[in-house]
Design a protein around this motif. Structure first.
Motif: not given
Length: 376
Positions: A173-199
């Motif tokens: 997930v490129l970006g840790g704002g609202i979109v990135g946070t929600q995407a990471a939470k959903m992917a994690a909930g599915f059980g994926a291995q998630v990497t989130i990047l932010d500046v």
């Protein structure tokens, strides 16, 4: 004030800008509301519900634009709507001017007052009218990404969460704002291995605290982005610079780092996109393939879940729309700093710096412009 709610006519845009409950609120404040027939049908709101709430129903989009002082929409006007817009008519909607030069010039030419949902900004720099749709889009990005990872969709044929004995998909997930946070939470909930990047290191610290153990936070820089996407099965572009074009974090040359069937979902595509090879698509034809990489670039993702999206959007926009109607846009924007930042175009002038810079056009300071307009 006379409020107009036209039916959205952008490809597969099923949302509507105002619910029957919103109509009732405007009526309570003494305003007239005109809704185009069937405008809310695809969101689950009938003409009868609008009429019961006090709206007058009009048969055509032309009739709505003709009578209204303020037009409330979901998406930016498209070319067929440009001639319908009148001088000094207030349009309150998502515009994303920095991604569309024709739209920018059209609104300047029509001398409309364009107040953009996406640049209304609170003192803490949060974007209250972008948040609800960003939440929807972030969650949908994983839902759609999981679908397009399936082999019949030209993906790798990987199940996002894996199964016992088989590793899960790797999601970046490129970006840790609202979109990135929600995407990471959903992917994690599915059980994926998630990497989130932010500046932002403070943002990464926050995310590290609130995310589950299968989410890793990484500082965003060119080297780390290349490293992350080279291992990814699904990449979510979630970068936003309010009112301006998104930077390209993934270039055409970087596609060769990814294995065939990797899926890219660029949520920032309506603001120019953070993946160079992405260009806007529709729900009708949502994907295309470049160098064996699947690109999902739908510019109005929340339009696919219109009931949820319409309710979430109206919850956020209605208090601001009521201020505009009760006070008039000049007074409302003068008194409310959040609304003032939403002014992008008025009286044929660009009042938002990011839009002017995107197209190398003259820019007028919004404070000066408002003073001139109020006391003219």
């Amino acid at each position: 004030m006379i409020i107009g709610v036209p039916k959205e006519i952008k490809n597969n845009e099923n949302r509507v800008a105002l619910t029957p409950a919103g109509v009732a609120e405007f009526k309570k404040h003494g305003h007239l509301v005109y809704v185009q027939k069937s405008a809310g049908e695809n969101s689950g709101f009938s003409d009868e519900a609008y009429a019961k709430a006090g709206a007058e129903l009009l048969p055509t989009i032309e009739a709505v634009y003709e009578i209204a002082e303020m037009i409330i929409k979901v998406k930016e006007p498209i070319a067929s709507e440009y001639p319908l817009i009148k001088k000094d008519q207030l349009l309150f909607t998502y515009f994303h001017f920095a991604s569309s030069e024709p739209l920018t010039y059209a609104m300047i030419e029509r001398e409309a007052v364009c107040l953009a949902y996406e640049t209304v900004e609170k003192s803490d720099r949060s974007l209250p009218l972008l948040v609800p749709m960003s939440e929807v889009a972030g969650r949908m990005a994983i839902q759609e990404g999981a679908k397009y990872l399936e082999k019949p969709m030209k993906g790798k044929g990987i199940l996002l969460g894996g199964v016992p004995g088989v590793p899960p998909a790797k999601v970046v997930v490129l970006g840790g704002g609202i979109v990135g946070t929600q995407a990471a939470k959903m992917a994690a909930g599915f059980g994926a291995q998630v990497t989130i990047l932010d500046v932002s290191l403070p943002r990464l610290r926050y995310l590290s605290d609130v995310m589950p153990a299968n989410v890793t936070t990484v500082m965003s820089n060119h080297y780390n982005v290349m490293d992350a996407i080279s291992q990814a099965d699904l990449v979510i572009g979630a970068v936003l610079i309010p009112g301006a074009k998104a930077p390209h974090l993934i270039t055409r040359d970087m596609l060769k780092l990814m294995s065939p069937g990797t899926v890219l979902v660029d949520v920032a595509v309506d603001q120019g996109g953070c993946i160079e090879t992405c260009s806007p698509t529709t729900h009708e034809n949502p994907t295309f393939i470049i160098d064996d990489i699947v690109h999902y670039c739908v510019a109005n993702m929340p339009g696919a879940v219109p009931y949820t999206s319409t309710l979430a959007l109206t919850n956020a926009t209605l208090p601001y729309a009521l201020q505009l109607a009760n006070k008039g846009w000049k007074k409302a924007c003068t008194e409310n700093e959040e609304l003032k930042k939403g002014l992008n175009v008025a009286n044929g002038k660009i009042l938002y710096k990011g839009v002017a810079e995107a197209w190398n056009l003259p820019f007028e300071d919004v404070e000066t412009a408002l003073k001139d307009l109020v006391y003219a």
